[in-house]
Each structure stands twice: as structure tokens, then as C-alpha cells.
Motif scaffolding. Structure first.
Motif, PDB file in Angstrom:
ATOM      1  N   ASP A 123       0.860  -1.175   0.000  1.00 20.56           N
ATOM      2  CA  ASP A 123       0.000   0.000   0.000  1.00 20.56           C
ATOM      3  C   ASP A 123       0.906   1.236   0.000  1.00 20.56           C
ATOM      4  OD1 ASP A 123      -2.299   1.446  -0.043  1.00 20.56           O
ATOM      5  OD2 ASP A 123      -3.150   0.576   1.795  1.00 20.56           O
ATOM      6  N   SER A 124       0.370   2.345  -0.447  1.00 14.91           N
ATOM      7  CA  SER A 124       1.202   3.552  -0.525  1.00 14.91           C
ATOM      8  C   SER A 124       0.325   4.791  -0.493  1.00 14.91           C
ATOM      9  CB  SER A 124       2.045   3.544  -1.805  1.00 14.91           C
ATOM     10  OG  SER A 124       1.209   3.573  -2.951  1.00 14.91           O
ATOM     11  N   GLY A 125       0.993   5.934  -0.314  1.00 13.86           N
ATOM     12  CA  GLY A 125       0.297   7.220  -0.305  1.00 13.86           C
ATOM     13  C   GLY A 125       1.285   8.328   0.034  1.00 13.86           C
ATOM     14  N   SER A 126       0.768   9.440   0.444  1.00 16.59           N
ATOM     15  CA  SER A 126       1.614  10.567   0.847  1.00 16.59           C
ATOM     16  C   SER A 126       1.307  10.935   2.290  1.00 16.59           C
ATOM     17  CB  SER A 126       1.368  11.769  -0.068  1.00 16.59           C
ATOM     18  OG  SER A 126       0.020  12.215   0.015  1.00 16.59           O
ATOM     19  N   PHE A 127       2.146  11.794   2.857  1.00 12.95           N
ATOM     20  CA  PHE A 127       1.904  12.218   4.234  1.00 12.95           C
ATOM     21  C   PHE A 127       2.370  13.654   4.425  1.00 12.95           C
ATOM     22  CE2 PHE A 127       6.247  10.646   4.339  1.00 12.95           C
ATOM     23  CZ  PHE A 127       6.906  11.568   5.135  1.00 12.95           C
ATOM     24  N   ASP A 128       1.777  14.328   5.404  1.00 11.97           N
ATOM     25  CA  ASP A 128       2.211  15.643   5.876  1.00 11.97           C
ATOM     26  C   ASP A 128       2.590  15.491   7.336  1.00 11.97           C
ATOM     27  OD1 ASP A 128       1.650  17.100   3.483  1.00 11.97           O
ATOM     28  OD2 ASP A 128      -0.489  16.975   3.974  1.00 11.97           O
ATOM     29  N   LEU A 129       3.741  16.027   7.676  1.00 15.50           N
ATOM     30  CA  LEU A 129       4.213  15.956   9.053  1.00 15.50           C
ATOM     31  C   LEU A 129       4.393  17.374   9.576  1.00 15.50           C
ATOM     32  CD1 LEU A 129       5.344  14.372  11.511  1.00 15.50           C
ATOM     33  CD2 LEU A 129       7.611  14.580  10.460  1.00 15.50           C
ATOM     34  N   ALA A 130       3.718  17.705  10.666  1.00 14.74           N
ATOM     35  CA  ALA A 130       3.866  19.009  11.318  1.00 14.74           C
ATOM     36  C   ALA A 130       4.598  18.813  12.628  1.00 14.74           C
ATOM     37  CB  ALA A 130       2.508  19.644  11.547  1.00 14.74           C
ATOM     38  N   VAL A 131       5.751  19.424  12.739  1.00 15.07           N
ATOM     39  CA  VAL A 131       6.547  19.370  13.969  1.00 15.07           C
ATOM     40  C   VAL A 131       6.392  20.714  14.669  1.00 15.07           C
ATOM     41  CG1 VAL A 131       8.836  19.085  14.962  1.00 15.07           C
ATOM     42  CG2 VAL A 131       8.195  17.799  12.915  1.00 15.07           C
ATOM     43  N   SER A 132       5.921  20.720  15.892  1.00 18.29           N
ATOM     44  CA  SER A 132       5.752  21.955  16.649  1.00 18.29           C
ATOM     45  C   SER A 132       6.424  21.812  18.006  1.00 18.29           C
ATOM     46  CB  SER A 132       4.263  22.280  16.813  1.00 18.29           C
ATOM     47  OG  SER A 132       3.589  21.215  17.479  1.00 18.29           O
ATOM     48  N   GLY A 133       6.511  22.936  18.706  1.00 21.32           N
ATOM     49  CA  GLY A 133       7.174  22.889  20.013  1.00 21.32           C
ATOM     50  C   GLY A 133       8.652  22.588  19.923  1.00 21.32           C
ATOM     51  N   LEU A 134       9.260  22.910  18.798  1.00 18.55           N
ATOM     52  CA  LEU A 134      10.696  22.672  18.615  1.00 18.55           C
ATOM     53  C   LEU A 134      11.482  23.705  19.416  1.00 18.55           C
ATOM     54  CD1 LEU A 134      13.061  21.294  17.064  1.00 18.55           C
ATOM     55  CD2 LEU A 134      12.684  22.966  15.256  1.00 18.55           C
ATOM     56  N   THR A 135      12.463  23.269  20.191  1.00 13.92           N
ATOM     57  CA  THR A 135      13.308  24.182  20.958  1.00 13.92           C
ATOM     58  C   THR A 135      14.769  23.967  20.586  1.00 13.92           C
ATOM     59  OG1 THR A 135      13.539  22.643  22.825  1.00 13.92           O
ATOM     60  CG2 THR A 135      11.700  24.198  22.909  1.00 13.92           C
ATOM     61  N   ILE A 136      15.477  25.067  20.519  1.00 15.42           N
ATOM     62  CA  ILE A 136      16.910  25.045  20.208  1.00 15.42           C
ATOM     63  C   ILE A 136      17.601  25.985  21.186  1.00 15.42           C
ATOM     64  CG2 ILE A 136      18.694  25.463  18.469  1.00 15.42           C
ATOM     65  CD1 ILE A 136      16.484  25.237  16.330  1.00 15.42           C
ATOM     66  N   SER A 137      18.649  25.528  21.815  1.00 12.75           N
ATOM     67  CA  SER A 137      19.460  26.401  22.671  1.00 12.75           C
ATOM     68  C   SER A 137      20.921  26.213  22.304  1.00 12.75           C
ATOM     69  CB  SER A 137      19.222  26.093  24.147  1.00 12.75           C
ATOM     70  OG  SER A 137      19.609  24.769  24.459  1.00 12.75           O
ATOM     71  N   VAL A 138      21.623  27.339  22.164  1.00  5.98           N
ATOM     72  CA  VAL A 138      23.021  27.281  21.760  1.00  5.98           C
ATOM     73  C   VAL A 138      23.782  28.406  22.444  1.00  5.98           C
ATOM     74  CG1 VAL A 138      22.593  28.695  19.707  1.00  5.98           C
ATOM     75  CG2 VAL A 138      24.598  27.202  19.784  1.00  5.98           C
ATOM     76  N   THR A 139      25.014  28.138  22.806  1.00  5.60           N
ATOM     77  CA  THR A 139      25.915  29.173  23.322  1.00  5.60           C
ATOM     78  C   THR A 139      26.932  29.497  22.242  1.00  5.60           C
ATOM     79  OG1 THR A 139      25.674  28.431  25.604  1.00  5.60           O
ATOM     80  CG2 THR A 139      27.579  29.797  25.098  1.00  5.60           C
ATOM     81  N   ILE A 140      27.070  30.777  21.934  1.00  4.53           N
ATOM     82  CA  ILE A 140      27.990  31.226  20.892  1.00  4.53           C
ATOM     83  C   ILE A 140      29.228  31.802  21.569  1.00  4.53           C
ATOM     84  CG2 ILE A 140      28.281  32.732  18.894  1.00  4.53           C
ATOM     85  CD1 ILE A 140      25.186  32.765  18.682  1.00  4.53           C
ATOM     86  N   SER A 141      30.336  31.145  21.383  1.00  8.72           N
ATOM     87  CA  SER A 141      31.597  31.604  21.967  1.00  8.72           C
ATOM     88  C   SER A 141      32.168  32.740  21.127  1.00  8.72           C
ATOM     89  CB  SER A 141      32.593  30.440  22.022  1.00  8.72           C
ATOM     90  OG  SER A 141      33.863  30.886  22.441  1.00  8.72           O
ATOM     91  N   VAL A 142      32.654  33.790  21.798  1.00  5.71           N
ATOM     92  CA  VAL A 142      33.258  34.938  21.122  1.00  5.71           C
ATOM     93  C   VAL A 142      34.713  35.030  21.551  1.00  5.71           C
ATOM     94  CG1 VAL A 142      33.108  37.406  20.665  1.00  5.71           C
ATOM     95  CG2 VAL A 142      31.023  36.113  21.188  1.00  5.71           C
ATOM     96  N   GLN A 143      35.621  34.958  20.583  1.00  2.61           N
ATOM     97  CA  GLN A 143      37.053  35.009  20.872  1.00  2.61           C
ATOM     98  C   GLN A 143      37.761  35.888  19.856  1.00  2.61           C
ATOM     99  OE1 GLN A 143      37.618  30.670  20.656  1.00  2.61           O
ATOM    100  NE2 GLN A 143      38.077  30.680  22.856  1.00  2.61           N
ATOM    101  N   SER A 144      39.065  35.962  19.962  1.00  2.00           N
ATOM    102  CA  SER A 144      39.887  36.698  19.005  1.00  2.00           C
ATOM    103  C   SER A 144      40.639  35.701  18.129  1.00  2.00           C
ATOM    104  CB  SER A 144      40.885  37.594  19.747  1.00  2.00           C
ATOM    105  OG  SER A 144      41.791  38.197  18.850  1.00  2.00           O
ATOM    106  N   ASP A 145      40.653  35.957  16.807  1.00  2.00           N
ATOM    107  CA  ASP A 145      41.406  35.061  15.932  1.00  2.00           C
ATOM    108  C   ASP A 145      42.851  35.530  15.806  1.00  2.00           C
ATOM    109  OD1 ASP A 145      41.523  37.146  14.117  1.00  2.00           O
ATOM    110  OD2 ASP A 145      40.185  36.234  12.644  1.00  2.00           O
ATOM    111  N   GLU A 146      43.617  34.870  14.944  1.00  2.00           N
ATOM    112  CA  GLU A 146      45.050  35.153  14.841  1.00  2.00           C
ATOM    113  C   GLU A 146      45.335  36.531  14.252  1.00  2.00           C
ATOM    114  OE1 GLU A 146      43.638  33.399  11.043  1.00  2.00           O
ATOM    115  OE2 GLU A 146      43.428  32.898  13.188  1.00  2.00           O
ATOM    116  N   THR A 147      44.342  37.146  13.609  1.00  2.00           N
ATOM    117  CA  THR A 147      44.546  38.469  13.010  1.00  2.00           C
ATOM    118  C   THR A 147      44.095  39.591  13.924  1.00  2.00           C
ATOM    119  OG1 THR A 147      42.369  38.574  11.933  1.00  2.00           O
ATOM    120  CG2 THR A 147      44.143  37.451  10.737  1.00  2.00           C
TER     121      THR A 147
END
Length: 477
Positions: A123-147
Motif C-alpha cells: 500500500d502507498s500514499g503521501s503524508f504531511d508531518l507538522a513538527v511543533s514545540g521545537l526548541t533550540i538552545s546554543v551558546t555562541i563563543s566569542v574570541q579573538s582570531d590570529e589576526t
């Protein structure tokens, strides 16, 4: 008039710069929470584009589903239909960098499904998937490069897929409930494994823009300003603080001046996105550079004196005060060579900028064959006030002469009373030198900037030992 332009740029720098030669900063930059919020808006747009590129591979497998036994399934042609990041917050992690938290995000996908069971039924067909309540947390490090430029990276990232809702199209409806659990698990895992790498990629995409910081900003053929970071950024609970060298150098010959930056601190302001402190060190390092190059000089000729002025730069006018000049050199034009004796010194006090300069003025008669005959040399100590303003991503200024003290250095025409001609030289400086200098000061000198950065809603205040610039920023895309 290249010599004069060099002197003008020096004075302009006096109107807005710092003191540096060690690891202390001559220029300081503070990015506030308001500035981070503007950065969040730009970053979310980039992250949104990245998440739209999620590629979910075809998924296939086999599940034992009672009572029908093994069910082979495949999910193919899965593509992203829509992504939304409606809620996000940015904050500071003291000592580390910037935190970004995204909540209530959603991703909508569609694809095709196919199953086979009992060995021969499919058997076959199509589907729709709704993803909600997605959470993302990230820490962005800030430094000095070689220049000496700022550099960002993802220090840690966590992503959690919240609720999912699947709508099947086609096929036998009695299969849907059996099928939904393992299609949900398969797609959830495929999505969650890609989110943090895409977030990290979006953060890394900021570095090419950060590398456009003008760590060496050319001023002219003689000088450039170095804006490299002297240490890694300092992250507090309220701001990111950058210490930049803020020092002028001769192009191709980086010689340190005989003085160092004086430590200073920016006030705890937060109404603007960005604050910049430019200390007296930069101005004084400019004076050292241009004085070392021997280009702080200007020649004043009679055509620089307004035609309406009764005073002319010739031996007849000076002969009224020094008779021997008119007798020895009758009917000749004169010129005045003004040259600094030492590097000028800039001082900033609350709402006041003063430049102190010591110079010599060599007065010469211009012979018919254009050769110069020196008449006398004067020593001059002058005090100049300046108004400072920001134009574009540059600092410009306007000068006003305060006082001049003139003494005789050498006379080639015999003794004379300098006091009698002091007012003449003050007039010459006011009507011939200052207007030319101010025309050149309008050109400004570059402030530290990244890419196509524009300054808006800018305010400038002269503080003790530095100039404080508060501004919002905009980037043209």
C-alpha cells in the motif's frame, strides 16, 4: 597641498582618538543588549534559511506489528514545506559568549510512504508531518582570531523536537494508526540529528563578515590605523567589551611611540547598540607618526590671504613693522613655512578638546627667479580647540584658534620687536590656515567597522581622556 593635508588629518585625529603601545587598548568598543538584539534579528534570518535546507534521507525498515507480522516500510521524497522561528531570545553568558534560545519553532514536511506486509500486500500514499514545540538552545563563543579580529563558534547546542502531527493521504485507513508510531520516530530522529549542525553552520557563516573588520585602516600615503584586538573579548552580564589597539603607524614601518595608552573605562550606558571610546592615545600616536615622517608642515602664500584683506604677504606690509625688510627686499612677495617643532599633543577634558602645538615659522622673500631668501624664524606655541562629529563611519572635526605665543628664534635682517607683528601672524593663521584645515578635516578618518556597516542615531561626547561615541548600527544587505 599634500603637506597641509597631513597636518589636517593629524589635527582631526586629535579630535577623536587614543594613546597605545603596549597591550592596553587605545580604542574600546562596548556591544550592549540592544546591539545583541539587532544581531539576533540578523542571525535568526540566517538560521531560518539554513533550516530550510534540511535534507531528510529516504527512510526504510521493518517492524513487527501484531497481528499482521512483519511490515516493511519506506519513506521517500521527504521535503521541507515551511519553517518558522516565532520566538527567540538572546542573552550573555559571562566569560563565554552569547546564548540564543529558540522556542515554539515549527517545521512542516511532506513525503511519500509505502508499506508491504503478509509477503505480497503493498500500500502507498503521501503524508504531511507538522513538527511543533521545537526548541533550540546554543551558546555562541566569542574570541579573538590570529589576526586580532573577533571570531564566533558554537560552544554547545541542544535541540528537542516537541509535538508531531501526521496526516496520511491515500492507502488503507486502518494502517494509519499502526504506521504512525514508527514513521514519527524515524522522522523525529532524522530531524533532530541535523538541527545542531545547521545551527553551527549558521554561526560559522558570521565569521567571514567579522573578518571584514578594518584592523588596518589606511588613512593616506603616510599612515594607517591599527584596530586589531589586544585581548579576547570580555563578556559580562550586560555587554561584550572589545579592546582595540587604536594606534597610528607609518605605512610599512610600525614604530612604537615613546608613550603608552592610559587605561580608561566606558560608562555603563545601554540606550545605544554600540559604544566606542577613542582615547587621546590615538591622536597622539598620529602626531608621532606624522611628525616622524616630517610632513607636518604648510607653506602659506599671499594667494591664500583673502583678497578683501588689507594685509598682504609681501615685504611692503612687513616693512611697516620691520623697516629693514622693505629696504633690503623692496617689492617682493613673501611666504611663510609653518613646521612643527615637536609632535602636537592632544588633551580631552569633559566637553572640551585642546591641541597644543609647538612650531617654527620661517618667513622668506620670494626673489624674481623664485628662489627664497630667509628673513627670520619665529617660534610659536599655539592652543587650538576642536569640535568633533561623526559622519558616515568616520570622525570629522572643525578647529578654532585659541591663543598663539610668538617669540623670535633667528633674524637674518637684524633685531626687531616681535610683538609688533604677532597680531599679523595670528590673523594669517585664522584667515589662511584654519579654513584650509577645516576643509580637509571634513574628510574624516575611519572608525573601526565591519563590512557595510552604517552608524545611525549617533551621539558624541568628549569625556576626560577620551571621546565617547554612542550609536545604533545598520548593515546593508
Amino acid at each position: 597641498m599634500p603637506m597641509m593635508s597631513r597636518w589636517c588629518i593629524l589635527v582631526l585625529l586629535a579630535l577623536s582618538c587614543p594613546e597605545s603601545s603596549g597591550t592596553d587598548a587605545g580604542v574600546k568598543v562596548k556591544i550592549t543588549q540592544k546591539g545583541l538584539e539587532y544581531g539576533r534579528q540578523i542571525g535568526i534570518a540566517t538560521l531560518l534559511d539554513n533550516l530550510k535546507t534540511i535534507k531528510v534521507p529516504d527512510i526504510s525498515g521493518k517492524q513487527d506489528l501484531s497481528p499482521i507480522g512483519d511490515v516493511s516500510y519506506s519513506l521517500t521524497g521527504i521535503e521541507i514545506v515551511d519553517v518558522g522561528l516565532p520566538q527567540s531570545e538572546v542573552g550573555l553568558v559571562p566569560g563565554t559568549g552569547v546564548s540564543l534560545t529558540i522556542s515554539n519553532a515549527y517545521i512542516n514536511l511532506r513525503g511519500n510512504w509505502r508499506v508491504k506486509y503478509l509477503g505480497f500486500i503493498s500500500d502507498s500514499g503521501s503524508f504531511d508531518l507538522a513538527v511543533s514545540g521545537l526548541t533550540i538552545s546554543v551558546t555562541i563563543s566569542v574570541q579573538s582570531d590570529e589576526t586580532g579580529r573577533p571570531m564566533v563558534s558554537s560552544a554547545n547546542c541542544a535541540a528537542s523536537v516537541g509535538r508531531t502531527s501526521i496526516t496520511f493521504h491515500g492507502g488503507a485507513s486502518w494502517l494509519y494508526n499502526l504506521f504512525s508510531s514508527f514513521i514519527d520516530d524515524a522522522l523525529r530522529g532524522a530531524l533532530q540529528s541535523q538541527i545542531c549542525p545547521l545551527v553551527s553552520d549558521a554561526i560559522n557563516k558570521m565569521n567571514p563578515h567579522l573578518k571584514t573588520l578594518n584592523v588596518l585602516a589606511k588613512v593616506d600615503q603616510y599612515a594607517e590605523i591599527e584596530y586589531s584586538m589586544v585581548e579576547s573579548p570580555v563578556i559580562s552580564a550586560s555587554s561584550i567589551d572589545l579592546g582595540l589597539k587604536g594606534e597610528f603607524y607609518n605605512i610599512g614601518a610600525h614604530q612604537e611611540p615613546p608613550f603608552s595608552p592610559v587605561p580608561f573605562s566606558l560608562p555603563l550606558e545601554d540606550t545605544s547598540m554600540l559604544y566606542m571610546g577613542v582615547s587621546t592615545f590615538t591622536a597622539n600616536s598620529a602626531g608621532f607618526v606624522y611628525n616622524t615622517a616630517g610632513v607636518l608642515s604648510i607653506t602659506i602664500t599671499d594667494d591664500m590671504i583673502p583678497s578683501s584683506s588689507p594685509f598682504r604677504l609681501d615685504t611692503k606690509t612687513f616693512g611697516n613693522f620691520i623697516p629693514q625688510i622693505a629696504k633690503q627686499f623692496p617689492g617682493l612677495k613673501m611666504d611663510l613655512l609653518v613646521k612643527t617643532a615637536t609632535a602636537p599633543t592632544v588633551m580631552f577634558a569633559p566637553n572640551n578638546m585642546t591641541l597644543q602645538a609647538s612650531a617654527t615659522i620661517t618667513a622668506s622673500a620670494i626673489q624674481p627667479n623664485t628662489t627664497l631668501t630667509p628673513l627670520f624664524i619665529l617660534n610659536v606655541d599655539a592652543s587650538v580647540s576642536g569640535q568633533i562629529y561623526v559622519t558616515g563611519v568616520k570622525v570629522a572635526g572643525n578647529l578654532t584658534l585659541n591663543t598663539m605665543n610668538v617669540t623670535l628664534g633667528t633674524s637674518f635682517v637684524g633685531p626687531f620687536e616681535v610683538k609688533s607683528i604677532a597680531s599679523i601672524f595670528q590673523l594669517v593663521v585664522k584667515v589662511a590656515v584654519i579654513p584650509k584645515v577645516n576643509d580637509l578635516l571634513k574628510q574624516g578618518f575611519p572608525l573601526p567597522a565591519i563590512g557595510d556597516m552604517n552608524l545611525v542615531n549617533t551621539q558624541l561626547v568628549i569625556m576626560k581622556d577620551y571621546v565617547l561615541i554612542g550609536t545604533d548600527v545598520q548593515f546593508t544587505i
